[in-house]
Design an enzyme around this catalytic site. Structure first.
Site, mmCIF file in Angstrom:
data_model
loop_
_atom_site.group_PDB
_atom_site.id
_atom_site.type_symbol
_atom_site.label_atom_id
_atom_site.label_comp_id
_atom_site.label_asym_id
_atom_site.label_seq_id
_atom_site.Cartn_x
_atom_site.Cartn_y
_atom_site.Cartn_z
ATOM 1 C CG ASP A 208 -2.525 16.828 24.326
ATOM 2 O OD1 ASP A 208 -3.363 18.168 24.950
ATOM 3 O OD2 ASP A 208 -2.508 15.757 24.604
ATOM 4 C CG ASP B 4 -6.591 19.170 26.080
ATOM 5 O OD1 ASP B 4 -5.638 19.717 25.749
ATOM 6 O OD2 ASP B 4 -7.111 18.367 25.973
#
Ligand SMILES: *[C@@H]1O[C@H](CO)[C@@H](O)[C@H](O)[C@H]1NC(C)=O
Ligand SMILES: *[C@@H]1O[C@H](CO)[C@@H](O)[C@H](O)[C@H]1NC(C)=O
Ligand SMILES: *[C@@H]1O[C@H](CO)[C@@H](O)[C@H](O)[C@H]1NC(C)=O
Ligand SMILES: *[C@@H]1O[C@H](CO)[C@@H](O)[C@H](O)[C@H]1NC(C)=O
Ligand SMILES: *[C@@H]1O[C@H](CO)[C@@H](O)[C@H](O)[C@H]1NC(C)=O
Ligand SMILES: *[C@@H]1O[C@H](CO)[C@@H](O)[C@H](O)[C@H]1NC(C)=O
Ligand SMILES: *[C@@H]1O[C@H](CO)[C@@H](O)[C@H](O)[C@H]1NC(C)=O
Length: 438
Positions: free
Chosen positions: A85, A292
């Protein structure tokens, strides 16, 4: 705490390692004068909806697809898989033994909870949305909050992590024992989260890698993660876009995110009529563009989204049938959907959408533009939705570039030079250049 101890016993700049993925057991050698590089298989995993792992401060919807990598933690090593992440800092594992936990700290002799007197607890948790606190045992207590108002709590701890054949001792992570998420399902709790942003506690910062890269295959659920320096520019030239930093903290600006500057969007060859200022953060910090890997689709602030939607709709009017139901909004943010006959084996040729960053472009084309919504059938049609959503509908004050649009793009996060490099590639071919079969 100096956490980066790369356990490579020989002072050999060429690090030899073996990948662990069953089908792809290969050996590669990479050389680097500074830090050793590490190539790992990356898997795109579909996880049932409404499930873990969640990422702090993330968009308030559940996404299905995650990028996972296999890691071992503790002594003796326990296998865990972690979701990569780039949008969060602290890595965490589910340590609650009464649940289907990811990691059992009681079985690890190298596990060490961090005392709250430690500078790791007092100063290094400042970028987390809730700085760590002191529990009754004088141990460092971490709380992560999520965009859907759920949260998890546990101990800030350190243990040995191994990735590929390399390891680090004393990596700081959250060993979470109470996780408030009634919707979470058992399987997904087996997965942890690997925080990869620019904060000091992130996995990549603790490993002190000057850069990392990944490539997500568009055709299957595989990919490659490269930690450390890469020579990718020899395979294909990368275009770089600088990371945006701000000096003063602003309420809506995430300073440890990978923030780039979006400057325009094209649909086929038509540049959308959007003033540049619409892409820039305002005085509150709202409006940054974050890359992201922990978000699936791409979300754009209202005015930009609307301009893109209008133009895409216009250019597809003659080839696709719009699904007209104002009450149907996919994942709460994607309100442009189409009906495609169940008997139709493939989508028509679609106009590409190009995201123009300062210095680099990302072209989204073909099947990546539309996502088939599972389980939704209207008559003899299935529903496909446009893979760009409206941030405003989610209450998110930012542009978010999700991993769905990073497929078959070599993504290099160059921390050392504060920039992101992009190149359109076939991930399987790119992997082969590094002696790795994707
Ligand atoms: C990159 O390629 C150059 C020339 O082929 C080589 O000398 C260098 O060691 C390589 N570096 C890495 C990190 O693979
Ligand atoms: C997510 O996956 C589950 C099953 O794995 C499926 O039922 C659900 O429709 C998927 N959601 C999306 C948004 O694709
Ligand atoms: C961890 O994974 C490796 C490689 O897949 C396997 O050989 C090993 O048995 C696993 N260990 C445990 C404790 O499951
Ligand atoms: C662990 O999870 C169980 C079941 O959800 C919960 O009842 C318990 O309070 C948790 N343990 C801790 C220490 O929070
Ligand atoms: C825990 O998760 C694993 C992997 O998903 C599953 O095989 C196992 O049955 C689960 N165990 C329990 C007690 O739920
Ligand atoms: C698309 O835009 C063009 C130029 O603005 C306009 O002439 C045309 O009518 C539009 N087509 C549709 C289907 O909206
Ligand atoms: C799909 O079915 C519809 C009617 O059910 C028909 O009109 C159409 O030609 C079919 N398309 C294909 C590609 O077979």
């Amino acid at each position: 705490m100096k956490a980066c101890i790369f356990c490579n016993s020989k002072p050999n700049p060429c690090l030899k390692f073996q990948s662990l993925l069953l089908l792809l057991t290969l050996t590669s050698t990479l050389c680097s004068s500074q830090s050793p590089s590490l190539i790992l298989p990356l898997r795109t995993q579909e996880i049932p909806s409404g499930s873990f792992p969640k990422s702090p401060n993330k968009l308030p919807f559940h996404h299905n697809v995650t990028l996972t990598v296999s890691v071992t933690v503790g002594t003796p090593p326990q296998n865990v898989s972690m979701v990569i992440d780039t949008g969060s800092e602290l890595s965490w594992l589910n340590c609650n033994r009464t649940r289907n936990f990811t990691f059992d700290p009681t079985r690890s002799s190298s596990y060490k909870p961090i005392p709250c007197s430690s500078p790791t607890c007092t100063t290094r948790t400042q970028d987390l949305s809730i700085p760590a606190s002191c529990d009754s045992n004088k141990l460092c207590h971490a709380t992560l909050t999520y965009a859907d108002f759920s949260s998890s709590e546990g101990c800030l701890a350190a243990d040995e992590f191994s990735i590929g054949s390399s390891g680090i001792s004393g990596l700081v992570f959250g060993c979470m024992d109470s996780i408030f998420d009634p919707n979470s399902d058992e399987d997904s709790k087996n997965t942890g989260l690997m925080g990869m942003n620019r904060g000091s506690l992130s996995f990549v910062s603790q490993m002190a890698f000057p850069k990392f890269s990944y490539c997500i295959s568009g055709s299957d659920f595989s990919g490659v993660l490269l930690l450390g320096d890469s020579n990718f520019s020899l395979v294909a030239p990368l275009n770089y876009t600088p990371l945006i930093q701000i000096s003063t903290p602003l309420p809506y600006f995430d300073r440890v995110a990978y923030t780039v500057q979006l400057e325009g969007i094209k649909v086929l060859n038509k540049l959308l009529p959007i003033p540049k200022s619409d892409f820039e953060p305002d005085h509150t910090g709202a409006g940054q563009t974050m890359v992201d890997s922990g978000t699936q689709f791409t979300f754009l602030l209202g005015p930009v989204y609307t301009a893109l939607r209008t133009e895409f709709l216009n250019q597809t009017a003659h080839i696709l049938r719009v699904y007209e139901d104002p009450n149907f909004v996919f994942q709460g943010a994607m309100d442009l959907c189409y009906r495609v006959g169940l008997n139709q084996s493939k989508l028509p040729q679609l106009p590409s959408v190009t995201l123009m960053f300062r210095g680099a472009e990302m072209k989204v084309s073909g099947n990546q533009l539309l996502y088939r919504v599972r389980g939704e059938v209207r008559g003899s049609d299935s529903l496909y939705c446009f893979t760009f959503g409206n941030s405003d509908l989610l209450g998110v004050e930012a542009f978010v570039i999700g991993h769905h649009h990073q497929q078959n793009v070599w993504m290099e996060f160059d921390l050392h030079n504060s920039r992101i490099g992009l190149a359109e590639v076939q991930c399987d071919l790119a992997g082969q250049k590094f002696g790795f079969n994707v």
